[in-house]
Design a protein around this motif. Structure first.
Motif, PDB file in Angstrom:
ATOM      1  N   THR A 343       0.854  -1.194   0.000  1.00  0.00           N
ATOM      2  CA  THR A 343       0.000   0.000   0.000  1.00  0.00           C
ATOM      3  C   THR A 343       0.890   1.244   0.000  1.00  0.00           C
ATOM      4  OG1 THR A 343      -0.079   0.164   2.398  1.00  0.00           O
ATOM      5  CG2 THR A 343      -1.752  -1.212   1.362  1.00  0.00           C
ATOM      6  N   PRO A 545      -3.996   0.779  -2.065  1.00  0.00           N
ATOM      7  CA  PRO A 545      -2.959  -0.096  -2.596  1.00  0.00           C
ATOM      8  C   PRO A 545      -2.056   0.688  -3.533  1.00  0.00           C
ATOM      9  CG  PRO A 545      -5.113  -1.085  -2.896  1.00  0.00           C
ATOM     10  CD  PRO A 545      -5.342   0.310  -2.416  1.00  0.00           C
ATOM     11  N   ILE A 577      -7.623  -5.859   2.057  1.00  0.00           N
ATOM     12  CA  ILE A 577      -6.578  -5.340   1.159  1.00  0.00           C
ATOM     13  C   ILE A 577      -6.047  -6.490   0.298  1.00  0.00           C
ATOM     14  CG2 ILE A 577      -4.307  -4.250   1.073  1.00  0.00           C
ATOM     15  CD1 ILE A 577      -6.107  -2.254   2.164  1.00  0.00           C
ATOM     16  N   LEU A 581      -5.933  -6.713  -3.793  1.00  0.00           N
ATOM     17  CA  LEU A 581      -4.676  -6.831  -4.536  1.00  0.00           C
ATOM     18  C   LEU A 581      -4.562  -8.146  -5.284  1.00  0.00           C
ATOM     19  CD1 LEU A 581      -2.248  -5.406  -1.883  1.00  0.00           C
ATOM     20  CD2 LEU A 581      -2.601  -4.490  -4.168  1.00  0.00           C
TER      21      LEU A 581
END
Ligand code: ATP
Length: 903
Positions: A343, A545, A577, A581
């Protein structure tokens, strides 16, 4: 006056640890605001840079001796001396020239490689935080001077000897200096003159590492004037280890050397028994020896590795240990931190939750500007309200700074903390004002292991203990929570649900709590584990991200690597997250640090194959995870930034430290440092690692193929009782002049298109794959047969040995050219590759042919190399014969395509 002088003399005679702050300041002519720029410059000139030794690397002479000591040079020198004794002066001169040339090229290359690696290391050279001109700066540690004010935080390497003036729970690992492995607690009070080195707790010594806490002190000694300097031990030496492959190559070269000398002696003996002249046989033996020694290899290796290291640096990955270039290509798992690596580490508070309701903040902080208009929530601006107290606690347990500058807002310190300051401003509080109004009494700064920070503040006779940190951690300290109507019993479930909801949106959640303290002196011990607090509220912050991270993760997957996230953040945040991703699917396997701790080794070994996200982990969990992966046969790259990440970084096959955010301790334990902290750079480094390894293979295939052909040509000619097709001087010419340019150019081949589409190379994969060995064998046979064929043809046609030898030599030069083109790809057809993709190779080929043509026509090279000008027809025949090696390689590529290159 006299007494003043006497006092100064007395003070200057006393050791630093016995002086109080003012005496230290007087003696160093400095003050808490730091030195001014001119003064720093003057002191730097007077005391010199803060370095232990001048770090020029190995001396030129040492590098030169290294070159001269190689088995090749020894063989050549012996051969040269004997040749001269035999009266063969032309050959002796050629050998001498070759020795000088080879040594010079090797020397220059080695120096250049050393210098560029050193320059790269400088990029990650230690830096220090100082106060100068009343402002906070980051400077290179070598620029520190006595009198500088240095700030210390956990993970920092103490850059010079310091007399501490402020400490907050400061602990320092002094093992580098004293051998004592337990961290030493530091303080500021003056100590008796007789205190021993290890007990001078108000001094922090250069070369030691801060394990936790914060500190501030004056530089009292730099460079060799430090305690470390006086015992003159180098702490962070530059790593100059040879790579495993390099060692294998060097061993191989040595074995070849011995075998060659043995064979040459044997041939010599056999020739003598067969009745040939000793001088003739000796020259044959020399020819054999020089044809078999792969002279180009060591230099080629250095060049290829150095080129790889430079390419990686261009892609923001700085290699600290050369072997990592090779290991990168075998990496099967990358364990990455989340915050800052995957991130942006640019945090914006999006939600403020209290028992009374939620305030949403719109707008994303981009690191420079944000919509600063106050956002109104369900509550007003009364600071007794839970929301305002939540924000206030965010301000007062906070080490960051937010400064308004002409081109936007600049933050300093931890982005998590800066976000809290910005959120508070947006909701109507002024951080500076509040910090002034609430005087600091004591504080416990944030450390990842602790997962919270606390401070005691005083205003109008009221003392408050304020805490902010991970919700689970803070909730455990609370027994009440605040509402608009006053405190009520803590509703654990409601708060946890709220925290979980925010985390599921990918927000990092912090809880704020407080307690009113009695006006008695504060016990710092009590601050380490506060209790009886009242929960004020939660703040949830977004951290987007990194751009390109998702693609880089997908690329790693295609390249046969797993990417797992190892983070200190909450499981729900990490999973959200991770999903975003593409690290993990919706039902991703997540394991928390507590779960990892509960597993025994066997279970952990089993689980590491499935878990994609590790949350709420502490550094020691990271170490266990790395070990478990390795036990399963994985080659593990892992990232880290904190002081406690050092063991995991060392244990991993590739330890990767963050260049910006990483502590000195992490960087020194790492194999590689990311200049931009970005995950994308890890993927790039893996790619470059693979390209470099491929290029090493190409170079080795080229050198071995052409050398084997030379040996075969000589041996077969001897077996057939033919005249020698090539004399010693000509073989040296081939190996060291015409093909060395191509070897250098091959180091710069761009990567194969499939470099990130194949699986990682096996850890024990040899220098060449089976298919490549086959191709080296086949092509060297073709070169041998072709050269012998043309030699015989010209000999029969002209009856001149000189012309036949020149034709054979020319054929070899052309063979080398075609072979260099062949090895450009182990699987793709030469005709499918872009001819200009490696312009250097084209230049090298043209240059080596030009040099050869010139050599055929210059009288003195004609004499030394015993060559003669050739007819055009011979050139045409030689070119035709030499081109057969392309046909052979193409057919082999067709039959034995792909797949096996990686094996
Ligand atoms: P990684 O970099 O390994 O992905 P991280 O940086 O996200 O991890 P840490 O910095 O170890 O995680 O933080 C762990 C937890 O501690 C966070 O989830 C948060 O709840 C809390 N925390 C983080 N920063 C602070 C801070 N400055 N003050 C108080 N608590 C914090």
């Amino acid at each position: 006056m006299t007494s003043d002088l006497a006092e100064i003399a007395a003070v200057s005679a006393r050791p630093w640890h016995s002086l109080d702050d003012t005496e230290v300041e007087d003696r160093l002519a400095t003050h808490p605001g730091g030195l001014c720029r001119e003064e720093v410059r003057a002191r730097l000139a007077r005391y010199g840079p803060n370095e232990l030794m001048d770090d020029a690397g190995p001396s030129g002479l040492a590098t030169l001796l290294d070159q001269v000591r190689s088995p090749l040079v020894v063989i050549l020198v012996v051969a040269g001396v004997v040749t001269a004794l035999l009266g063969e002066y032309a050959d002796a001169v050629v050998i001498a020239v070759v020795v000088v040339l080879n040594t010079t090229v090797g020397f220059v290359q080695e120096r250049q490689a050393e210098r560029s690696v050193r320059a790269l290391l400088l990029l990650v050279s230690p830096r220090a935080r100082v106060v100068r001109d009343h402002a906070d700066w980051e400077v290179e540690s070598r620029e520190l001077v006595p009198g500088d004010v240095v700030l210390l935080e956990s993970g920092a390497r103490v850059p010079a000897d310091l007399r501490l003036t402020t400490t907050t729970a400061l602990q320092v690992d002094e093992s580098a200096l004293t051998g004592e492995s337990l961290p030493v607690v530091k303080g500021t009070a003056p100590l008796p003159v007789a205190t021993g080195l290890a007990d001078r707790t108000n001094l922090a010594y250069a070369g030691t590492t801060v394990t936790s806490g914060r500190g501030r002190g004056y530089v009292v000694g730099t460079g060799r004037q430090t305690e470390l300097g006086t015992i003159a031990r180098e702490v962070s030496e530059v790593q100059q280890t040879a790579t495993p492959l390099q060692q294998r190559m060097e061993r191989l070269a040595r074995v070849i050397g011995v075998v060659v000398v043995g064979c040459a002696l044997l041939a010599f003996a056999l020739g003598m028994i067969g009745g040939r002249a000793a001088s003739e046989m000796f020259l044959i033996a020399v020819a054999l020896a020089v044809s078999a020694v792969p002279e180009g290899l060591p230099v080629a290796f250095t060049i290829t590795l150095a080129a790889g290291v430079r390419r990686m640096a261009r892609r923001r990955a700085i290699v600290r240990r050369l072997p990592s270039v090779e290991t990168l290509g075998s990496t099967t798992v990358i364990g990455s931190d989340k915050t800052g690596t995957l991130t942006e580490n640019v945090m914006t508070v999006r939600q403020v939750w209290t028992a009374d309701g939620v305030t949403h903040l719109t707008g994303i902080w981009d690191g420079r500007t944000v919509d600063c208009a106050p956002v109104m929530g369900p509550n007003g601006h009364d600071r007794t309200e839970p929301r305002q107290l939540t924000l206030l606690t965010g301000i007062l347990t906070n080490e960051a700074e937010v400064v308004q500058t002409a081109d936007g807002i600049r933050t300093q310190g931890d982005p998590t903390e800066a976000a809290l300051l910005i959120a508070a401003s947006r909701l109507g509080l002024d951080p500076d004002e509040e910090r002034e109004a609430y005087r600091m009494v004591a504080e416990v700064p944030f450390e990842p292991e602790r997962q919270f920070s606390a401070s005691v503040r005083q205003r109008d006779g009221t003392r408050l203990l304020l805490v902010k940190g991970a919700p689970e951690r803070v909730l455990a300290m609370c027994d009440a929570m605040l509402t608009g109507h006053g405190p009520v019993r803590l509703d654990h479930d409601a708060v946890q649900l709220a925290a979980h909801d925010m985390a599921s949106e990918g927000l990092r959640v912090l809880a704020m709590a407080h307690r009113v303290l009695p006006p008695t002196p504060v016990e710092l011990d009590g601050l380490e584990e506060p209790s009886g607090l009242t929960l004020l509220g939660l703040q949830g912050m977004a951290d987007p991200p990194r751009e390109g991270a998702r693609d880089a993760i997908a690329a790693c997957r295609d390249a046969g690597m797993r990417v797992v996230m190892i983070t200190g953040d909450h499981a729900a945040t990490a999973r959200a997250i991770g999903n975003e991703l593409g690290i993990a699917e919706d039902d991703a396997a997540v394991a928390t640090g507590v779960e990892v701790e509960a597993m025994d080794d066997a279970e952990l070994h089993r689980r590491v194959g499935e878990v994609d996200v590790y949350a709420r982990t502490a550094p020691e969990h990271k170490l266990r995870i790395v070990r478990a992966m390795q036990a399963n046969g994985d080659v593990v790259a892992v990232t880290g930034d904190g002081v406690n990440d050092a063991p995991a970084l060392k244990a991993a096959d590739i330890g990767i430290a963050m260049g910006k955010r990483g502590t000195d301790a992490a960087k020194e334990s790492a194999d590689m440092v990311l200049a931009d902290d970005n995950f994308v750079s890890i993927a790039a480094a893996v790619e470059e690692g693979r390209v470099t390894f491929d290029n090493i293979r190409k170079v080795v295939a080229f050198v071995l193929g052409t050398n084997a052909a030379e040996v075969l040509t000589i041996v077969i000619a001897l077996a057939l009782d033919w005249p020698l097709p090539l004399i010693a001087a000509q073989i040296l010419w081939l190996n060291l002049v015409t093909d060395s340019l191509q070897v250098m150019a091959l180091a710069f081949e761009p990567g194969e298109p499939d470099v990130m589409a194949r699986s990682p190379r096996g850890r024990s994969a040899g220098i060449l794959s089976r298919v490549m060995w086959e191709r080296v064998g086949i092509t060297s046979l073709v070169i041998t047969v072709g050269t012998l064929f043309l030699f015989r043809w010209e000999l029969d046609q002209t009856g001149s040995e000189g012309i036949a030898q020149t034709a054979a030599l020319t054929t070899m030069v052309l063979f080398q050219m075609f072979q260099a083109l062949n090895v450009r790809s182990p699987s793709r057809s030469l005709f499918r590759m872009h001819l200009f993709a490696n312009p250097l190779l084209l230049v090298a080929i043209i240059a080596s042919i030009a040099i050869h043509v010139i050599a055929l026509y210059l009288p003195w090279t004609q004499y030394l190399l015993r060559v003669e000008p050739l007819d055009l027809a011979v050139w045409v025949r030689a070119t035709l014969v030499a081109s057969t090696v392309v046909a052979a390689a193409e057919v082999h590529k067709l039959l034995r395509r792909d797949g096996e290159f990686a094996s």
